[in-house]
Motif scaffolding. Structure first.
Motif, PDB file in Angstrom:
ATOM      1  N   ILE A  63      -0.127 -56.139 100.307  1.00 49.25           N
ATOM      2  CA  ILE A  63      -1.318 -56.131 101.159  1.00 49.25           C
ATOM      3  C   ILE A  63      -0.988 -56.756 102.509  1.00 49.25           C
ATOM      4  CG2 ILE A  63      -3.686 -56.954 101.462  1.00 49.25           C
ATOM      5  CD1 ILE A  63      -3.440 -54.880  99.285  1.00 49.25           C
ATOM      6  N   ILE A  64      -1.262 -56.006 103.571  1.00 52.39           N
ATOM      7  CA  ILE A  64      -1.042 -56.509 104.932  1.00 52.39           C
ATOM      8  C   ILE A  64      -2.365 -56.983 105.531  1.00 52.39           C
ATOM      9  CG2 ILE A  64      -0.280 -55.915 107.267  1.00 52.39           C
ATOM     10  CD1 ILE A  64       1.527 -53.761 105.907  1.00 52.39           C
ATOM     11  N   ASN A  65      -3.371 -56.120 105.463  1.00 48.63           N
ATOM     12  CA  ASN A  65      -4.709 -56.482 105.950  1.00 48.63           C
ATOM     13  C   ASN A  65      -5.700 -55.447 105.418  1.00 48.63           C
ATOM     14  OD1 ASN A  65      -7.058 -57.082 107.356  1.00 48.63           O
ATOM     15  ND2 ASN A  65      -5.998 -57.512 109.292  1.00 48.63           N
ATOM     16  N   ASN A  66      -6.515 -55.856 104.474  1.00 49.34           N
ATOM     17  CA  ASN A  66      -7.533 -54.944 103.941  1.00 49.34           C
ATOM     18  C   ASN A  66      -8.943 -55.457 104.209  1.00 49.34           C
ATOM     19  OD1 ASN A  66      -7.649 -57.075 102.193  1.00 49.34           O
ATOM     20  ND2 ASN A  66      -7.221 -55.909 100.318  1.00 49.34           N
ATOM     21  N   GLN A  67      -9.061 -56.262 105.280  1.00 49.36           N
ATOM     22  CA  GLN A  67     -10.349 -56.885 105.595  1.00 49.36           C
ATOM     23  C   GLN A  67     -10.984 -56.342 106.866  1.00 49.36           C
ATOM     24  OE1 GLN A  67     -11.702 -59.136 103.369  1.00 49.36           O
ATOM     25  NE2 GLN A  67      -9.905 -58.515 102.160  1.00 49.36           N
ATOM     26  N   VAL A  68     -10.338 -55.380 107.520  1.00 41.23           N
ATOM     27  CA  VAL A  68     -10.866 -54.874 108.787  1.00 41.23           C
ATOM     28  C   VAL A  68     -11.214 -53.395 108.658  1.00 41.23           C
ATOM     29  CG1 VAL A  68      -9.725 -56.552 110.276  1.00 41.23           C
ATOM     30  CG2 VAL A  68      -8.491 -54.492 109.573  1.00 41.23           C
ATOM     31  N   SER A  69     -12.126 -52.929 109.527  1.00 39.23           N
ATOM     32  CA  SER A  69     -12.532 -51.527 109.466  1.00 39.23           C
ATOM     33  C   SER A  69     -11.622 -50.666 110.336  1.00 39.23           C
ATOM     34  CB  SER A  69     -13.980 -51.375 109.937  1.00 39.23           C
ATOM     35  OG  SER A  69     -14.058 -51.400 111.341  1.00 39.23           O
ATOM     36  N   THR A  70     -11.418 -49.449 109.894  1.00 40.75           N
ATOM     37  CA  THR A  70     -10.570 -48.518 110.643  1.00 40.75           C
ATOM     38  C   THR A  70     -11.123 -48.303 112.048  1.00 40.75           C
ATOM     39  OG1 THR A  70     -10.341 -47.374 108.521  1.00 40.75           O
ATOM     40  CG2 THR A  70      -9.324 -46.349 110.441  1.00 40.75           C
ATOM     41  N   LEU A  71     -12.418 -48.064 112.150  1.00 43.11           N
ATOM     42  CA  LEU A  71     -13.022 -47.773 113.446  1.00 43.11           C
ATOM     43  C   LEU A  71     -12.864 -48.935 114.417  1.00 43.11           C
ATOM     44  CD1 LEU A  71     -14.593 -45.925 115.302  1.00 43.11           C
ATOM     45  CD2 LEU A  71     -16.722 -46.777 114.276  1.00 43.11           C
ATOM     46  N   GLU A  72     -13.102 -50.150 113.949  1.00 40.27           N
ATOM     47  CA  GLU A  72     -12.982 -51.312 114.820  1.00 40.27           C
ATOM     48  C   GLU A  72     -11.567 -51.445 115.366  1.00 40.27           C
ATOM     49  OE1 GLU A  72     -13.259 -56.204 114.551  1.00 40.27           O
ATOM     50  OE2 GLU A  72     -14.063 -54.972 112.930  1.00 40.27           O
ATOM     51  N   VAL A  73     -10.590 -51.291 114.498  1.00 44.09           N
ATOM     52  CA  VAL A  73      -9.194 -51.495 114.906  1.00 44.09           C
ATOM     53  C   VAL A  73      -8.718 -50.400 115.838  1.00 44.09           C
ATOM     54  CG1 VAL A  73      -6.808 -51.617 114.096  1.00 44.09           C
ATOM     55  CG2 VAL A  73      -8.600 -52.844 112.864  1.00 44.09           C
ATOM     56  N   VAL A  74      -8.914 -49.134 115.451  1.00 47.00           N
ATOM     57  CA  VAL A  74      -8.361 -48.051 116.279  1.00 47.00           C
ATOM     58  C   VAL A  74      -9.097 -47.922 117.607  1.00 47.00           C
ATOM     59  CG1 VAL A  74      -7.500 -46.806 114.255  1.00 47.00           C
ATOM     60  CG2 VAL A  74      -9.700 -46.176 115.234  1.00 47.00           C
ATOM     61  N   SER A  75     -10.367 -48.297 117.637  1.00 45.05           N
ATOM     62  CA  SER A  75     -11.107 -48.280 118.905  1.00 45.05           C
ATOM     63  C   SER A  75     -10.505 -49.279 119.885  1.00 45.05           C
ATOM     64  CB  SER A  75     -12.585 -48.596 118.668  1.00 45.05           C
ATOM     65  OG  SER A  75     -13.213 -47.589 117.916  1.00 45.05           O
TER      66      SER A  75
END
Length: 259
Positions: A63-75
């Motif tokens: 596990i690297i990071n499963n606490q963030v949303s895809t949309l938030e990060v890629v935006s």
């Protein structure tokens, strides 16, 4: 079997399962199938050159990071100058899903690379249907003929092709229609990282092909070293994703490597 062989065997079953649930015709009738794709060739030079990756986990790191949303990060990747975003869709080994691309496609105006293990024509229609713009072909899991055939299919679907290699033998997989050659700094069979090995391979590429340094870029020094050696683009994920806020880490990185 090494880890790549294990992944490919599982992928074959996943594809059979997908085919039994969603037909090719249904994929062609999906919302994004007819959209005009974005070109990574056009953005690779005009922005940072970085293909910033959203990756929750990997076989080598867990596990690297499963606490963030895809949309938030890629935006935020897009906001701070990524040339494209890469999104893992392999579920079993990388914790990804098709929904990770579907959930961001309408909000992101950058090219999206579908990062997966492409071994069947069906997957290219999947990629088009979920809104991807670029697909990855891994030479270690394909023959040169398969690479050629899959490249032709991808282009018919208006998808660009990133061919990933790691060995001198895999140089034979390159054909004139490939859009980019990615050199993986990490050996997918044992996960060892060797930047100099990648530079040596890059020096053997056709002079007119765009080159992408992939994986194992763990510092600003690594990035600058590879940039100085002439790589056109850089696929990076773990360096950003292991941070609590990947977008902020990306912004900080961009600032530090461009001053």
């Amino acid at each position: 079997m090494n880890i790549l062989d294990t992944i490919i065997e599982r992928k074959k079953q996943e594809i059979l399962d997908s085919k039994s649930k969603i037909s090719l015709q249904q994929l062609k009738e999906s919302e994004f199938f007819g959209r005009t794709t974005y070109s990574l060739k056009e953005t690779i030079a005009s922005k940072s050159g970085i293909i910033a990756e959203f990756k929750r986990q990997s076989p080598s790191k867990g596990i690297i990071n499963n606490q963030v949303s895809t949309l938030e990060v890629v935006s935020e990747y897009e906001k701070f100058g990524a040339s494209a975003v890469s999104i893992l869709t392999d579920q079993g080994f990388f914790g990804g899903s098709f929904d990770d691309i579907l959930s961001v496609r309408k909000s992101v105006n950058s090219p999206i690379l579908r990062k997966d293990f492409m071994i069947d024509e069906y997957q290219f229609f999947e990629a088009k249907s979920m809104g991807a713009d670029v697909i990855l072909l891994i030479a270690a899991s394909l023959s040169p003929n398969q690479v050629s055939e899959f490249t032709e299919l991808a282009h018919q679907l208006d998808l660009e092709v990133l061919l990933e290699i790691h060995t001198e033998e895999e140089l034979l997989h390159i054909n004139k229609n490939i859009d980019f050659v990615g050199i993986n700094n990490r050996n997918l069979k044992d996960f060892k990282v060797d930047l100099q090995h990648s530079v040596n391979l890059k020096n053997q590429l056709p002079y007119d092909i765009l080159s992408i340094a992939e994986s194992g870029i763990y510092s600003e020094q690594d990035f600058k070293f590879l940039k100085e050696k002439g790589f056109d683009g850089f696929l990076m994920g773990e360096y950003f994703m292991k941070n609590e806020n990947p977008g902020n880490k990306f912004s900080e990185f961009i600032f530090n490597v461009t001053i």
